[in-house]
Motif scaffolding. Sequence first.
Motif, PDB file in Angstrom:
ATOM      1  N   VAL A  92       0.832  -1.206   0.000  1.00 50.30           N
ATOM      2  CA  VAL A  92       0.000   0.000   0.000  1.00 50.30           C
ATOM      3  C   VAL A  92       0.866   1.254   0.000  1.00 50.30           C
ATOM      4  O   VAL A  92       0.609   2.202  -0.758  1.00 50.30           O
ATOM      5  CB  VAL A  92      -0.951  -0.004   1.215  1.00 50.30           C
ATOM      6  CG1 VAL A  92      -1.656   1.345   1.363  1.00 50.30           C
ATOM      7  CG2 VAL A  92      -1.986  -1.117   1.081  1.00 50.30           C
ATOM      8  N   SER A  93       1.903   1.274   0.833  1.00 43.58           N
ATOM      9  CA  SER A  93       2.783   2.446   0.914  1.00 43.58           C
ATOM     10  C   SER A  93       3.520   2.671  -0.405  1.00 43.58           C
ATOM     11  O   SER A  93       3.657   3.805  -0.877  1.00 43.58           O
ATOM     12  CB  SER A  93       3.791   2.266   2.046  1.00 43.58           C
ATOM     13  OG  SER A  93       3.131   2.189   3.299  1.00 43.58           O
ATOM     14  N   LEU A  94       4.002   1.584  -1.009  1.00 45.93           N
ATOM     15  CA  LEU A  94       4.744   1.696  -2.269  1.00 45.93           C
ATOM     16  C   LEU A  94       3.864   2.229  -3.389  1.00 45.93           C
ATOM     17  O   LEU A  94       4.252   3.156  -4.115  1.00 45.93           O
ATOM     18  CB  LEU A  94       5.303   0.322  -2.660  1.00 45.93           C
ATOM     19  CG  LEU A  94       6.026   0.240  -4.010  1.00 45.93           C
ATOM     20  CD1 LEU A  94       7.276   1.106  -3.988  1.00 45.93           C
ATOM     21  CD2 LEU A  94       6.368  -1.201  -4.343  1.00 45.93           C
ATOM     22  N   ILE A  95       2.676   1.662  -3.529  1.00 45.48           N
ATOM     23  CA  ILE A  95       1.784   2.063  -4.627  1.00 45.48           C
ATOM     24  C   ILE A  95       1.271   3.478  -4.422  1.00 45.48           C
ATOM     25  O   ILE A  95       1.239   4.287  -5.358  1.00 45.48           O
ATOM     26  CB  ILE A  95       0.609   1.068  -4.742  1.00 45.48           C
ATOM     27  CG1 ILE A  95       1.114  -0.319  -5.135  1.00 45.48           C
ATOM     28  CG2 ILE A  95      -0.412   1.581  -5.758  1.00 45.48           C
ATOM     29  CD1 ILE A  95       1.858  -0.382  -6.451  1.00 45.48           C
ATOM     30  N   ARG A  96       0.884   3.807  -3.196  1.00 48.70           N
ATOM     31  CA  ARG A  96       0.362   5.154  -2.930  1.00 48.70           C
ATOM     32  C   ARG A  96       1.457   6.211  -2.970  1.00 48.70           C
ATOM     33  O   ARG A  96       1.166   7.399  -3.131  1.00 48.70           O
ATOM     34  CB  ARG A  96      -0.351   5.174  -1.581  1.00 48.70           C
ATOM     35  CG  ARG A  96      -1.598   4.311  -1.553  1.00 48.70           C
ATOM     36  CD  ARG A  96      -2.260   4.315  -0.183  1.00 48.70           C
ATOM     37  NE  ARG A  96      -2.829   5.608   0.135  1.00 48.70           N
ATOM     38  CZ  ARG A  96      -3.525   5.857   1.239  1.00 48.70           C
ATOM     39  NH1 ARG A  96      -3.722   4.897   2.126  1.00 48.70           N
ATOM     40  NH2 ARG A  96      -4.023   7.049   1.469  1.00 48.70           N
ATOM     41  N   GLY A  97       2.709   5.785  -2.837  1.00 43.17           N
ATOM     42  CA  GLY A  97       3.811   6.736  -2.810  1.00 43.17           C
ATOM     43  C   GLY A  97       4.468   6.973  -4.146  1.00 43.17           C
ATOM     44  O   GLY A  97       5.403   7.773  -4.237  1.00 43.17           O
TER      45      GLY A  97
END
Length: 217
Positions: free
Chosen positions: A58-63
Motif C-alpha cells: 500500500v505504501s509503495l503504490i500510494r507513494g
Amino acid sequence: MQWLSDFIDTAPVFLDALWLTLQLALWSIVLAAVLGAVLAYCRLSRLGPVRALAAGYVSLIRGTPLVTQLFIIYFGLASIVTIEAFWAGVIGLSVHNAAYVAEIYRSGIQSVPTGQVEAGRSLGMSSWKTMRLVIAPQALRTVLPSLGNQFIIAVKDTSVAAFITVAELFRTAQIVAAEKFRPLEFYVIVGIYYLVIVLLLSGGVRMLERRMGRYGV
C-alpha cells in the motif's frame, strides 16, 4: 457553431474510444475491488509478516505516480514479457487503485463495533462467516461513499493510459486535435465525455446509497 459541428462529426470516433474507456475502467474497478479486499484482509491479519507485506504494498503504490507504474509494467517489463497496451493499462490501474480500495475497506471494517464481532462468534460463526454476514454488510454501508468516489477517480485515471498508447478517450482527443489543428475544441469535447460519465456514476452511487439506507443493508 464550429465546436458543435466538430462534436457531431467526431462522435463515431469518440464513441469507439468511450467504449474502450468503459471496458478499461470496468476491468480495473472489478480487479481493484477484489485485490483491495484481499489486501484489506491481509492488513488486518494476526500474522505480522502478512500485515507488513500488505502495508508495504500500500505504501509503495500510494507513494509512486500512476504513470510511473504504467511505464514499468508496459515498457519496463518488455524485456521479460510482452503485454498488450490495453491489458497493461488494466493491470496498472487495478494495482494502483487496489491500494486505495484496501484502505477504504480496512477503515470500514475497523468502524464496526467490536461487540458485533463478538456477537457473531458467540452464535458459533467462524471468522469467515462472521466477516461475511456480520462485518461486511455494516462496513459496506460506511464505506460506500468513499468507495464510489474512488471508482469515479479510477474512471478518470484511465486517461493516463494514453501515455502507453491505449486508444481511449484522451488518446483519441490527442490524435484528433493534432489532425484538425484545433486542440482547444477537442480537449473541451473530451472533457464533456468524461463529465457525462462521472455525473452518471455519481448519480448511480447516490441511488445505491439511498437504496441501501432504505432497506437497511
